[in-house]
Design a protein around this motif. Sequence first.
Motif, PDB file in Angstrom:
ATOM      1  N   ARG A 167       0.815  -1.211   0.000  1.00 50.52           N
ATOM      2  CA  ARG A 167       0.000   0.000   0.000  1.00 50.52           C
ATOM      3  C   ARG A 167       0.850   1.264   0.000  1.00 50.52           C
ATOM      4  NH1 ARG A 167      -5.659  -0.872   2.741  1.00 50.52           N
ATOM      5  NH2 ARG A 167      -5.960  -3.087   2.343  1.00 50.52           N
ATOM      6  N   LEU A 168       0.359   2.253  -0.708  1.00 47.68           N
ATOM      7  CA  LEU A 168       0.979   3.577  -0.693  1.00 47.68           C
ATOM      8  C   LEU A 168       0.475   4.341   0.531  1.00 47.68           C
ATOM      9  CD1 LEU A 168       0.559   4.611  -4.448  1.00 47.68           C
ATOM     10  CD2 LEU A 168       2.741   4.178  -3.291  1.00 47.68           C
ATOM     11  N   HIS A 169       1.412   4.903   1.283  1.00 48.01           N
ATOM     12  CA  HIS A 169       1.038   5.724   2.434  1.00 48.01           C
ATOM     13  C   HIS A 169       0.857   7.162   1.942  1.00 48.01           C
ATOM     14  CE1 HIS A 169       1.842   2.466   5.286  1.00 48.01           C
ATOM     15  NE2 HIS A 169       2.885   2.180   4.519  1.00 48.01           N
ATOM     16  N   VAL A 170      -0.397   7.554   1.782  1.00 56.77           N
ATOM     17  CA  VAL A 170      -0.714   8.856   1.175  1.00 56.77           C
ATOM     18  C   VAL A 170      -1.804   9.569   1.987  1.00 56.77           C
ATOM     19  CG1 VAL A 170      -0.013   8.349  -1.186  1.00 56.77           C
ATOM     20  CG2 VAL A 170      -2.225   7.560  -0.390  1.00 56.77           C
ATOM     21  N   PRO A 171      -1.500  10.044   3.174  1.00 62.90           N
ATOM     22  CA  PRO A 171      -2.526  10.717   3.981  1.00 62.90           C
ATOM     23  C   PRO A 171      -3.127  11.907   3.236  1.00 62.90           C
ATOM     24  CG  PRO A 171      -0.547  10.280   5.273  1.00 62.90           C
ATOM     25  CD  PRO A 171      -0.191  10.018   3.838  1.00 62.90           C
ATOM     26  N   CYS A 172      -4.440  11.870   3.072  1.00 63.77           N
ATOM     27  CA  CYS A 172      -5.137  12.981   2.437  1.00 63.77           C
ATOM     28  C   CYS A 172      -6.630  12.879   2.746  1.00 63.77           C
ATOM     29  CB  CYS A 172      -4.904  13.009   0.921  1.00 63.77           C
ATOM     30  SG  CYS A 172      -5.508  11.546   0.050  1.00 63.77           S
ATOM     31  N   ARG A 173      -7.325  14.003   2.617  1.00 62.25           N
ATOM     32  CA  ARG A 173      -8.762  14.048   2.879  1.00 62.25           C
ATOM     33  C   ARG A 173      -9.539  13.520   1.677  1.00 62.25           C
ATOM     34  NH1 ARG A 173     -10.796  14.524   8.003  1.00 62.25           N
ATOM     35  NH2 ARG A 173      -9.342  15.772   9.242  1.00 62.25           N
ATOM     36  N   VAL A 174     -10.514  12.652   1.959  1.00 62.91           N
ATOM     37  CA  VAL A 174     -11.367  12.101   0.919  1.00 62.91           C
ATOM     38  C   VAL A 174     -12.813  12.146   1.410  1.00 62.91           C
ATOM     39  CG1 VAL A 174      -9.549  10.581   0.045  1.00 62.91           C
ATOM     40  CG2 VAL A 174     -11.135   9.742   1.794  1.00 62.91           C
ATOM     41  N   SER A 175     -13.750  11.942   0.493  1.00 64.35           N
ATOM     42  CA  SER A 175     -15.163  11.896   0.888  1.00 64.35           C
ATOM     43  C   SER A 175     -15.673  10.465   0.815  1.00 64.35           C
ATOM     44  CB  SER A 175     -16.001  12.808  -0.016  1.00 64.35           C
ATOM     45  OG  SER A 175     -15.953  12.368  -1.360  1.00 64.35           O
ATOM     46  N   LEU A 176     -16.608  10.166   1.667  1.00 65.31           N
ATOM     47  CA  LEU A 176     -17.133   8.810   1.783  1.00 65.31           C
ATOM     48  C   LEU A 176     -18.653   8.873   1.879  1.00 65.31           C
ATOM     49  CD1 LEU A 176     -15.748   6.077   4.150  1.00 65.31           C
ATOM     50  CD2 LEU A 176     -18.155   6.698   4.267  1.00 65.31           C
ATOM     51  N   LEU A 177     -19.325   8.071   1.092  1.00 60.67           N
ATOM     52  CA  LEU A 177     -20.789   8.011   1.115  1.00 60.67           C
ATOM     53  C   LEU A 177     -21.211   6.748   1.844  1.00 60.67           C
ATOM     54  CD1 LEU A 177     -23.409   9.375   0.139  1.00 60.67           C
ATOM     55  CD2 LEU A 177     -23.288   7.929  -1.904  1.00 60.67           C
ATOM     56  N   HIS A 203     -18.725  -0.093  10.378  1.00 58.57           N
ATOM     57  CA  HIS A 203     -18.734  -1.439  10.932  1.00 58.57           C
ATOM     58  C   HIS A 203     -18.443  -2.449   9.816  1.00 58.57           C
ATOM     59  CE1 HIS A 203     -21.353   0.964  13.585  1.00 58.57           C
ATOM     60  NE2 HIS A 203     -20.832   0.223  14.573  1.00 58.57           N
ATOM     61  N   ALA A 204     -17.870  -3.582  10.204  1.00 56.19           N
ATOM     62  CA  ALA A 204     -17.562  -4.624   9.221  1.00 56.19           C
ATOM     63  C   ALA A 204     -18.830  -5.027   8.481  1.00 56.19           C
ATOM     64  CB  ALA A 204     -16.951  -5.829   9.921  1.00 56.19           C
ATOM     65  N   GLY A 205     -18.730  -5.085   7.156  1.00 54.49           N
ATOM     66  CA  GLY A 205     -19.867  -5.450   6.325  1.00 54.49           C
ATOM     67  C   GLY A 205     -20.588  -4.266   5.719  1.00 54.49           C
ATOM     68  N   ASP A 206     -20.332  -3.040   6.213  1.00 55.52           N
ATOM     69  CA  ASP A 206     -20.961  -1.841   5.641  1.00 55.52           C
ATOM     70  C   ASP A 206     -20.529  -1.663   4.188  1.00 55.52           C
ATOM     71  OD1 ASP A 206     -22.151  -1.331   8.038  1.00 55.52           O
ATOM     72  OD2 ASP A 206     -20.893   0.394   8.588  1.00 55.52           O
ATOM     73  N   GLU A 207     -21.460  -1.188   3.364  1.00 56.58           N
ATOM     74  CA  GLU A 207     -21.147  -0.872   1.974  1.00 56.58           C
ATOM     75  C   GLU A 207     -21.020   0.633   1.833  1.00 56.58           C
ATOM     76  OE1 GLU A 207     -24.054  -2.624  -0.550  1.00 56.58           O
ATOM     77  OE2 GLU A 207     -23.438  -4.683  -0.115  1.00 56.58           O
ATOM     78  N   ILE A 208     -19.965   1.079   1.183  1.00 57.70           N
ATOM     79  CA  ILE A 208     -19.691   2.510   1.066  1.00 57.70           C
ATOM     80  C   ILE A 208     -19.248   2.841  -0.358  1.00 57.70           C
ATOM     81  CG2 ILE A 208     -18.966   2.631   3.498  1.00 57.70           C
ATOM     82  CD1 ILE A 208     -16.059   2.785   2.452  1.00 57.70           C
ATOM     83  N   VAL A 209     -19.151   4.126  -0.626  1.00 58.27           N
ATOM     84  CA  VAL A 209     -18.559   4.625  -1.871  1.00 58.27           C
ATOM     85  C   VAL A 209     -17.469   5.613  -1.470  1.00 58.27           C
ATOM     86  CG1 VAL A 209     -18.926   5.908  -4.002  1.00 58.27           C
ATOM     87  CG2 VAL A 209     -20.706   4.354  -3.162  1.00 58.27           C
ATOM     88  N   LEU A 210     -16.236   5.335  -1.916  1.00 60.02           N
ATOM     89  CA  LEU A 210     -15.092   6.186  -1.578  1.00 60.02           C
ATOM     90  C   LEU A 210     -14.757   7.067  -2.776  1.00 60.02           C
ATOM     91  CD1 LEU A 210     -12.986   6.613   0.734  1.00 60.02           C
ATOM     92  CD2 LEU A 210     -11.457   5.134  -0.596  1.00 60.02           C
ATOM     93  N   ASN A 211     -14.606   8.359  -2.512  1.00 59.19           N
ATOM     94  CA  ASN A 211     -14.285   9.317  -3.572  1.00 59.19           C
ATOM     95  C   ASN A 211     -12.944   9.963  -3.252  1.00 59.19           C
ATOM     96  OD1 ASN A 211     -14.313  11.044  -5.723  1.00 59.19           O
ATOM     97  ND2 ASN A 211     -15.912  12.393  -4.924  1.00 59.19           N
ATOM     98  N   VAL A 212     -11.904   9.532  -3.975  1.00 60.20           N
ATOM     99  CA  VAL A 212     -10.553  10.066  -3.797  1.00 60.20           C
ATOM    100  C   VAL A 212     -10.284  11.060  -4.925  1.00 60.20           C
ATOM    101  CG1 VAL A 212      -8.093   9.505  -3.636  1.00 60.20           C
ATOM    102  CG2 VAL A 212      -9.804   7.885  -2.772  1.00 60.20           C
TER     103      VAL A 212
END
Length: 255
Positions: A167-177, A203-212
């Motif tokens: 994994r790339l270590h890239v701390p930055c702000r993102v939005s999550l739905l 929580h484990a099992g939650d479905e999300i949308v990540l916007n980077v």
Amino acid sequence: MNISTTRAAQKLTPPVLDEARGSVELIGTCLSAAFTLPGGPRPISWDSGVRSTTSSDLEKHVSSAQRSEDRTELTVYRSAILRWGDSEALCLIRNISPGGAMGKIHAEIPRGAQVTVEIRSGKPLDARIAWSSDGQIGVQFEDCVDIEETLRVPASRGQGPLQRMPRLHVPCRVSLLHDGMSHRVMLLDISQGGARIDADFLHAGDEIVLNVPRLAQRRATVRWTRDGHAGIGFLAPIGFDQLAKWGEEHRSRQR
């Protein structure tokens, strides 16, 4: 046939016959040496030019086989992280041997630079850049590596932040739905297959949308949560070139 031709043929015949007879005798001798009857005489003296195999011969053979094995290359397509100084970049390993590896990279690393190569998460290998040209690099490991062990993917044991891909270590702000609501969270690291984020409400099992930023939205599932962090797995992986270029752009902006 004239007289001169006949005489020429007669001159050629004896050597040809002698050569054939000698070959037959040689084959017979070899067979006799290999299949001596019990109690029968040995047709060849062991000190008459035929040398037995010694322990020194075996050692040379084994040493030669080991050198051949050391040069063995394995073609693979595995993501890895190269780190040098305070920088890191994603690399696609295309072939690997006990002594080094060759891969594709979007970052520029000078020849001779000391680096670590992380093919398996948490298992860095010390190396140096042997050559670099047109987005391709060759690295030489400081010590010979066990290819099978290096490429082996450990089995998961329960829940926890086990990273299967570097994994790339890239701390930055993102939005999550999540559940129809948008949240601003911190992205801690990311790979082609998932990411780790700072989000204590998941929580484990939650479905999300990540916007980077500068990456397409990714649908994902929460795999684990611990100490306010969550590990998510993408439903569709990010392509190597897309993530590698994004990582290099992010590194350039942080300079």
